[in-house]
Design a protein around this motif. Structure first.
Motif, short mmCIF file in Angstrom:
data_model
loop_
_atom_site.label_atom_id
_atom_site.label_comp_id
_atom_site.label_asym_id
_atom_site.label_seq_id
_atom_site.Cartn_x
_atom_site.Cartn_y
_atom_site.Cartn_z
N MET A 1 32.20 43.24 26.38
CA MET A 1 31.65 44.87 27.41
C MET A 1 32.53 45.00 27.15
O MET A 1 33.55 44.89 26.65
CB MET A 1 32.11 43.70 29.30
N SER A 2 32.38 46.76 27.70
CA SER A 2 33.52 48.14 27.22
C SER A 2 34.54 48.26 28.00
O SER A 2 34.53 47.48 29.63
CB SER A 2 32.52 49.09 27.70
N ARG A 3 35.48 48.51 28.03
CA ARG A 3 36.93 48.57 28.66
C ARG A 3 36.32 49.46 30.06
O ARG A 3 37.03 48.76 31.13
CB ARG A 3 37.53 49.01 27.53
N ASP A 4 36.18 50.68 30.00
CA ASP A 4 35.41 51.20 31.61
C ASP A 4 34.38 49.92 31.79
O ASP A 4 35.06 49.96 33.45
CB ASP A 4 34.41 52.21 31.34
N ARG A 5 33.80 49.00 31.57
CA ARG A 5 33.20 48.59 32.83
C ARG A 5 33.11 47.39 32.82
O ARG A 5 34.11 46.90 33.93
CB ARG A 5 31.93 48.30 31.35
N ARG A 6 35.42 46.45 32.33
CA ARG A 6 36.14 45.72 32.36
C ARG A 6 36.61 46.67 33.37
O ARG A 6 36.75 45.86 34.83
CB ARG A 6 36.73 45.36 31.54
N MET A 9 34.84 46.94 36.91
CA MET A 9 34.33 44.71 37.91
C MET A 9 35.80 44.94 38.43
O MET A 9 35.15 44.02 39.50
CB MET A 9 33.82 44.07 36.67
N GLN A 10 37.22 44.96 37.53
CA GLN A 10 37.89 44.30 38.68
C GLN A 10 38.35 45.52 39.22
O GLN A 10 38.51 44.96 40.02
CB GLN A 10 39.28 45.16 37.52
N MET A 11 38.31 46.47 39.88
CA MET A 11 37.75 47.30 41.05
C MET A 11 37.67 46.96 41.92
O MET A 11 37.92 47.27 43.38
CB MET A 11 37.90 48.97 40.71
N LEU A 12 35.81 46.92 41.26
CA LEU A 12 35.17 46.64 42.24
C LEU A 12 35.28 45.22 42.89
O LEU A 12 35.20 44.73 44.48
CB LEU A 12 33.62 45.96 41.83
N GLU A 13 35.74 44.02 41.74
CA GLU A 13 36.33 42.74 42.52
C GLU A 13 37.58 42.49 43.50
O GLU A 13 38.56 41.49 44.61
CB GLU A 13 36.31 41.48 41.66
N GLU A 14 38.56 43.35 43.01
CA GLU A 14 40.09 43.91 43.86
C GLU A 14 39.99 44.26 45.04
O GLU A 14 41.08 43.71 45.92
CB GLU A 14 41.17 44.81 42.76
N SER A 15 38.44 45.04 44.89
CA SER A 15 38.75 45.74 46.14
C SER A 15 37.44 44.93 47.27
O SER A 15 37.49 45.39 48.39
CB SER A 15 38.24 47.22 46.25
N GLY A 16 37.38 43.59 46.63
CA GLY A 16 36.04 42.88 48.16
C GLY A 16 34.60 43.62 47.47
O GLY A 16 34.10 43.55 48.03
N ALA A 17 34.52 44.79 47.26
CA ALA A 17 33.20 45.72 47.62
C ALA A 17 32.47 45.00 46.63
O ALA A 17 31.14 44.83 46.56
CB ALA A 17 33.39 47.10 46.63
N LEU A 18 32.69 44.05 45.60
CA LEU A 18 31.31 43.16 44.98
C LEU A 18 31.60 41.84 46.16
O LEU A 18 32.24 41.17 46.10
CB LEU A 18 31.42 42.68 43.22
#
Length: 119
Positions: A1-6, A9-18
């Motif tokens: 997984m690329s750095r940008d994708r990581r 994914m971290q932003m999606l998880e931290e925001s509760g969006a995922l």
């Protein structure tokens, strides 16, 4: 997984969006994950950053404007347009179809990037 994708994914998880579970999508398909972009975009600083990153990815297409559907695509579409330095327009539902309103129009041959909040 690329750095940008990581990072994304971290932003999606931290925001509760995922969201994980079982989802019946409006297309009739089933999914074990769903992204509620509104939760990612509720922080203006994060929304601006995501919009800027998307604009960098789209810059090489040399768009003349950005178009998004109301309501969900307005925030991210606006931020991408700001990052590209081009006009932003949005569509609204007219009966069963989406259309330009409020005096918005597109010129013949205009290069338009369409930004949607859900794919």
């Amino acid at each position: 997984m690329s750095r940008d994708r990581r990072i994304l994914m971290q932003m999606l998880e931290e925001s509760g969006a995922l969201r994980r579970g079982h989802f019946l999508l409006s297309s009739g398909l089933h999914s074990d994950a769903y992204v509620q972009c509104a939760l990612l975009l509720e922080d203006p600083v994060r929304a601006r950053g995501v919009g800027h990153d998307l604009a960098e990815e789209l810059h090489s297409f040399h768009p003349d404007s950005v178009l998004s559907p109301a309501l969900g695509g307005v925030i991210i579409g606006h931020e991408v347009a700001a990052g590209l330095g081009v006009p932003f327009r949005f569509t609204e539902r007219k009966g069963e179809e989406m259309g330009l309103r409020r005096g918005f129009s597109l010129r013949q041959g205009e290069r338009v990037v369409i930004i949607e909040d859900v794919v």
